[in-house]
Design an enzyme around this catalytic site. Structure first.
Site, PDB file in Angstrom:
ATOM      1  N   ASN A 163      14.189  26.396 -13.139  1.00  0.00           N
ATOM      2  CA  ASN A 163      13.231  26.542 -12.454  1.00  0.00           C
ATOM      3  C   ASN A 163      12.550  28.029 -12.684  1.00  0.00           C
ATOM      4  O   ASN A 163      12.423  28.663 -11.681  1.00  0.00           O
ATOM      5  CB  ASN A 163      13.534  26.370 -11.166  1.00  0.00           C
ATOM      6  N   ASP A 262      12.154  18.676  -8.164  1.00  0.00           N
ATOM      7  CA  ASP A 262      13.019  18.857  -7.212  1.00  0.00           C
ATOM      8  C   ASP A 262      13.346  17.409  -6.674  1.00  0.00           C
ATOM      9  O   ASP A 262      14.590  17.291  -6.439  1.00  0.00           O
ATOM     10  CB  ASP A 262      12.523  19.779  -5.819  1.00  0.00           C
TER      11      ASP A 262
HETATM   12  P1  ATP Z   1       7.712  20.830 -10.911  1.00  0.00           P
HETATM   13  O1  ATP Z   1       8.062  22.190 -11.321  1.00  0.00           O
HETATM   14  O2  ATP Z   1       6.059  20.626 -11.021  1.00  0.00           O
HETATM   15  O3  ATP Z   1       8.276  20.213  -9.718  1.00  0.00           O
HETATM   16  P2  ATP Z   1       9.254  19.963 -13.422  1.00  0.00           P
HETATM   17  O4  ATP Z   1       8.971  20.416 -14.663  1.00  0.00           O
HETATM   18  O5  ATP Z   1      10.475  20.566 -12.424  1.00  0.00           O
HETATM   19  O6  ATP Z   1       8.065  20.103 -12.526  1.00  0.00           O
HETATM   20  P3  ATP Z   1       8.752  17.269 -14.161  1.00  0.00           P
HETATM   21  O7  ATP Z   1       9.580  17.041 -15.604  1.00  0.00           O
HETATM   22  O8  ATP Z   1       7.416  17.501 -14.160  1.00  0.00           O
HETATM   23  O9  ATP Z   1       9.543  18.351 -13.499  1.00  0.00           O
HETATM   24  O10 ATP Z   1       9.138  15.955 -13.139  1.00  0.00           O
HETATM   25  C1  ATP Z   1      10.388  15.565 -13.035  1.00  0.00           C
HETATM   26  C2  ATP Z   1      10.613  14.072 -13.271  1.00  0.00           C
HETATM   27  O11 ATP Z   1       9.600  13.658 -12.377  1.00  0.00           O
HETATM   28  C3  ATP Z   1      10.197  13.623 -14.539  1.00  0.00           C
HETATM   29  O12 ATP Z   1      11.323  13.607 -15.199  1.00  0.00           O
HETATM   30  C4  ATP Z   1       9.971  12.229 -14.195  1.00  0.00           C
HETATM   31  O13 ATP Z   1      10.740  11.253 -14.038  1.00  0.00           O
HETATM   32  C5  ATP Z   1       8.912  12.390 -12.939  1.00  0.00           C
HETATM   33  N1  ATP Z   1       7.732  12.615 -13.172  1.00  0.00           N
HETATM   34  C6  ATP Z   1       6.920  13.530 -13.318  1.00  0.00           C
HETATM   35  N2  ATP Z   1       5.696  13.586 -13.528  1.00  0.00           N
HETATM   36  C7  ATP Z   1       5.533  12.192 -13.520  1.00  0.00           C
HETATM   37  C8  ATP Z   1       4.209  11.170 -13.612  1.00  0.00           C
HETATM   38  N3  ATP Z   1       3.048  11.785 -13.834  1.00  0.00           N
HETATM   39  N4  ATP Z   1       4.492  10.016 -13.376  1.00  0.00           N
HETATM   40  C9  ATP Z   1       5.626   9.176 -13.320  1.00  0.00           C
HETATM   41  N5  ATP Z   1       6.810  10.245 -13.006  1.00  0.00           N
HETATM   42  C10 ATP Z   1       6.688  11.654 -13.336  1.00  0.00           C
END
Ligand code: ATP
Length: 319
Positions: A163, A262
């Site tokens: 994070n 999260d």
């Molecule tokens: P953030 O810090 O914004 O919470 P992050 O980088 O920690 O994001 P992401 O990889 O963006 O986490 O999202 C985590 C999970 O959520 C992804 O692995 C996916 O399974 C789901 N996810 C994210 N964006 C989408 C989307 N546009 N549609 C469907 N599922 C999504």
């Protein structure tokens, strides 16, 4: 004792419907990566504890009331000499949200080793940590280092979500602090662009996929059992000594991506607590992530267990 314990700073988040510079009404919400995970895991039916520090102000009281109303066991300290942190969240477009922090010197950033020690006394199957807490202050960093080492020494599952927050520290500062903490993690969770903050990798040679595999291998060598990589709309993957798994994202209409990571972590850890295998953990993570992106708020739209099927099952397999 709780199934999952986490600690960190929760803030009051003031959300605008449009651009902040245009003014208008703001909605008051609770924000914090660890409390997001706490809500997600609690809604999925597990016993969850959260520890943190709040100011002696209505903002802190609001945070505690919200977390308690989600069934979370709150172990807090009130610091009357500092204010609860605040942030403004501007959803500029459906996919782009900007955060403006008013958290430097906040009560929550003063979380220390004693706070964590008290919380750990009750034990927990899983201790969930994030790199955000380590960035807040020297005391908070020491609290994370202490908790990670202690829980790992007691044989508990330690989950660490890297994070990275560029508004709190540089990538070099983060790398120096998080790389040693990651050694204590049994489950290391990172976005695809965050793995390099806990592993050195192969440098410039090879493609992105080769680089990810090399960094994951390095972490597995150092004792991490599961290296979980979040890829946004492209889904998520896991590397273990036994191989590699991938899951696509669950297709949904994205209206607010904040909190997807999260939510994913909450789903993943919930499935772990239930004894699901890696594929099952990935699947529940992707489902919870899809709930987060297709509903408003950082955590308000997270699913209860009986709601998981609303978005259907997603295929997931081994590669
Ligand atoms: P953030 O810090 O914004 O919470 P992050 O980088 O920690 O994001 P992401 O990889 O963006 O986490 O999202 C985590 C999970 O959520 C992804 O692995 C996916 O399974 C789901 N996810 C994210 N964006 C989408 C989307 N546009 N549609 C469907 N599922 C999504």
């Amino acid at each position: 004792s709780p199934d999952l314990l986490t600690f960190g700073e929760s803030m009051v988040s003031l959300r605008s419907a449009g651009p902040l510079c245009a003014g208008g009404s703001l909605g008051m919400h609770v924000a914090g990566a660890e409390s997001n995970v706490a809500v997600g895991v609690a809604r999925l039916g597990h016993r969850v504890g959260w520890a943190g520090v709040v100011g002696a102000d209505p903002h802190g009281e609001f945070i505690l009331r919200q977390l308690r109303s989600e069934g979370i066991g709150v172990q807090h300290r009130v610091d009357g000499s500092r204010s609860t942190g605040v942030m403004f969240l501007e959803q500029r477009t459906a996919d782009v949200t900007r955060a403006f922090y008013y958290r430097a010197g906040s009560a929550g950033s003063g979380l220390d080793r004693d706070d964590v020690d008290r919380a750990l006394q009750n034990g927990a199957r899983v201790l969930h940590l994030t790199g955000i807490t380590a960035a807040l202050s020297p005391e908070a960093r020491r609290a994370v280092e202490y908790a990670a080492a202690r829980a790992a020494g007691e044989g508990r599952e330690v989950s660490l979500d890297v994070n990275y927050r560029s508004k709190l520290w540089s990538r070099d500062e983060a790398r120096a602090v998080l790389t040693p903490i990651a050694r204590h993690a049994s489950i290391l969770i990172a976005s695809d662009d965050e793995l390099g903050l806990v592993a050195a990798g192969p440098g410039q040679s090879g493609g992105a996929d080769d680089a990810e595999s090399a960094m994951a291998a390095e972490l597995l060598d150092r004792g991490v059992r599961e290296v979980v990589v979040k890829r946004g709309a492209a889904g998520a993957g896991v590397h273990t000594a036994a191989g590699r798994w991938e899951t696509p994202a669950v297709p949904v209409t994205s209206i607010d991506t904040v909190g997807a990571g999260d939510a994913f972590t909450a789903g993943y850890l919930s499935a772990l607590l239930d004894g699901e295998d890696i594929a099952g953990r990935l699947q529940r993570g992707a489902l919870a992530g899809a709930f987060a992106v297709s509903t408003a708020g950082d955590w308000e739209g997270l699913p209860r267990r009986d709601e998981l099927m609303l978005l259907g099952a997603t295929p997931s397999g081994t590669t």
